[in-house]
Each structure stands twice: as structure tokens, then as C-alpha cells.
Motif scaffolding. Sequence first.
Motif, PDB file in Angstrom:
ATOM      1  N   PHE A   1      -0.734  -4.652  -6.675  1.00 23.94           N
ATOM      2  CA  PHE A   1      -0.598  -6.120  -6.960  1.00 23.94           C
ATOM      3  C   PHE A   1       0.504  -6.547  -7.654  1.00 23.94           C
ATOM      4  O   PHE A   1       0.697  -6.223  -8.652  1.00 23.94           O
TER       5      PHE A   1
ATOM      6  N   TYR B   1      -2.048   8.024  -2.655  1.00 19.70           N
ATOM      7  CA  TYR B   1      -2.240   7.594  -1.182  1.00 19.70           C
ATOM      8  C   TYR B   1      -3.188   6.510  -0.871  1.00 19.70           C
ATOM      9  O   TYR B   1      -4.465   6.722  -1.349  1.00 19.70           O
ATOM     10  N   GLY B   2      -2.667   5.605  -0.416  1.00 18.12           N
ATOM     11  CA  GLY B   2      -3.718   4.481   0.120  1.00 18.12           C
ATOM     12  C   GLY B   2      -3.885   3.492  -0.924  1.00 18.12           C
ATOM     13  O   GLY B   2      -4.461   2.354  -0.670  1.00 18.12           O
ATOM     14  N   LYS B   3      -3.446   3.469  -2.085  1.00 18.23           N
ATOM     15  CA  LYS B   3      -3.615   2.385  -3.323  1.00 18.23           C
ATOM     16  C   LYS B   3      -2.724   1.275  -3.012  1.00 18.23           C
ATOM     17  O   LYS B   3      -1.946   1.350  -2.437  1.00 18.23           O
ATOM     18  N   LEU B   4      -3.227   0.282  -3.298  1.00 15.62           N
ATOM     19  CA  LEU B   4      -2.579  -1.391  -3.379  1.00 15.62           C
ATOM     20  C   LEU B   4      -1.993  -1.267  -4.631  1.00 15.62           C
ATOM     21  O   LEU B   4      -2.588  -1.086  -6.059  1.00 15.62           O
TER      22      LEU B   4
ATOM     23  N   ARG C   1       0.996  -1.175   0.129  1.00 17.55           N
ATOM     24  CA  ARG C   1      -0.058  -0.066  -0.051  1.00 17.55           C
ATOM     25  C   ARG C   1       0.712   1.079   0.100  1.00 17.55           C
ATOM     26  O   ARG C   1       1.745   1.527   0.731  1.00 17.55           O
TER      27      ARG C   1
END
Lengths: 114, 118
Positions: B108, B103-106, B93
Motif C-alpha cells: 500500500f 507472491y500475491g501480496k499488496l 500486487r
Amino acid sequence: DAGITQSPRHKVTETGTPVTLRCHQTENHRYMYWYRQDPGHGLRLIHYSYGVKDTDKGEVSDGYSVSRSKTEDFLLTLESATSSQTSVYFCATQRGEVNPYEQYFGPGTRLTVT
Amino acid sequence: QQQVKQSPQSLIVQKGGISIINCAYENTAFDYFPWYQQFPGKGPALLIAIRPDVSEKKEGRFTISFNKSAKQFSLHIMDSQPGDSATYFCAPREGARAGGTSYGKLTFGQGTILTVHP
């Protein structure tokens, strides 16, 4: 299971047609996300929402739009579907911006564009 | 630009063995390091996660090892069971240092298909 449903679960459509996928949550989570999953790419973020009527783009947003008129619903629209948009689409929610930052995923929608 | 590299792509282990999956990252703004587990036909679900201020976290048979200087973290599954057969994703994250809309994104990883033979 965080009470996330997606509809439809499967859809076959033709190139050039508009398609709308729906995500519905019952947990009153603030954040909602749309991802697509393709082999070899993991999950990639399309769009996300940080509140009603507040949305922003992810890394693969071209050809997609979203809307969120209520806390519980997040719609993903393919304005004119293309074969490259054949994929499995997942909706996810997150309670807020506090630890734990867990995202809860829906069951997915398999979309085939012919 | 690939910010997260996961390996191996697939892994076959015998029941009772140890499964190890690795994740290497480049973005120093990552501040939370989860692993998600996905069974066929289902959405991913959080398995275990670690903050960068600790080097290891254990929950039952699952352990995360974190190496901040090497920018790597790994998932260890002890006493692997056939029910552990699934696809595993690391998904770090972006924290406050990322700023702006990141901000806050994952992010993968590409996923690892684990098969545990009985």
C-alpha cells in the motif's frame, strides 16, 4: 461487504497484557490477512494465511502471532501489548490466487495500548 | 525501503473538478495495479484496477493511467463530487516474478486524503 466481521471493534488495554483480535468471514475465501493502519504509513501487512493452519509473516510481524484453525476464522494475538501497537487493525480476505485479486476488508478494530 | 510512493498526501478540489493522484513504484515484480477507496470509519474497498498490458482503464468517472516504462500509475477522478471525499490508496500486487513468500501480496501507498468542496 464480503461478510467480514471483526471483534472487538474497540479495545483499550494496558502495556504488557495479551490481546486477541478476531476476524470472521462467511465467504469461504482461501486467503486471509491482518493489516495495521497508521497515519503516514498506509496499510502494512502483519501476517497472512493461505489456508487452514497455513500462515506466514508480513512486513511488520514482530510482536504478533496468528492462528487459523477454521477457514472462517483468523485470530491475531499481541503476546504482550506495547504502546507502539496502538493502531487500527484491519482483516481482509481474498477468494484465491486468480484474477480478480480483490481483497475485501473488514470494518477494523481500534486498539489503544496505554 | 519504500517500494511505493503516493502523492499528493492531501488534495482539495471543487465539485466538478478533476482529481489526480499519482503512485510511483520500484518493484518490477508488481503485476496488478489497484486503487482502493476508504471512507472514515470503514475498511478500504477496491475502486478500480489495471493490468500492465494496457495503458488506460476507465470505469465511469474513474480512470487509471499506467506508464510501465516510468513505473508510475495514476488515478483520475472526473467531475469530482463531495461523495468522493475519502482516502485513496494505490496497492500494487507482487506477481509470480516476486517468488517465494512475496507472491500475491499488496504493497500500500501512504494514502491521499481527497476533499471535494461543494
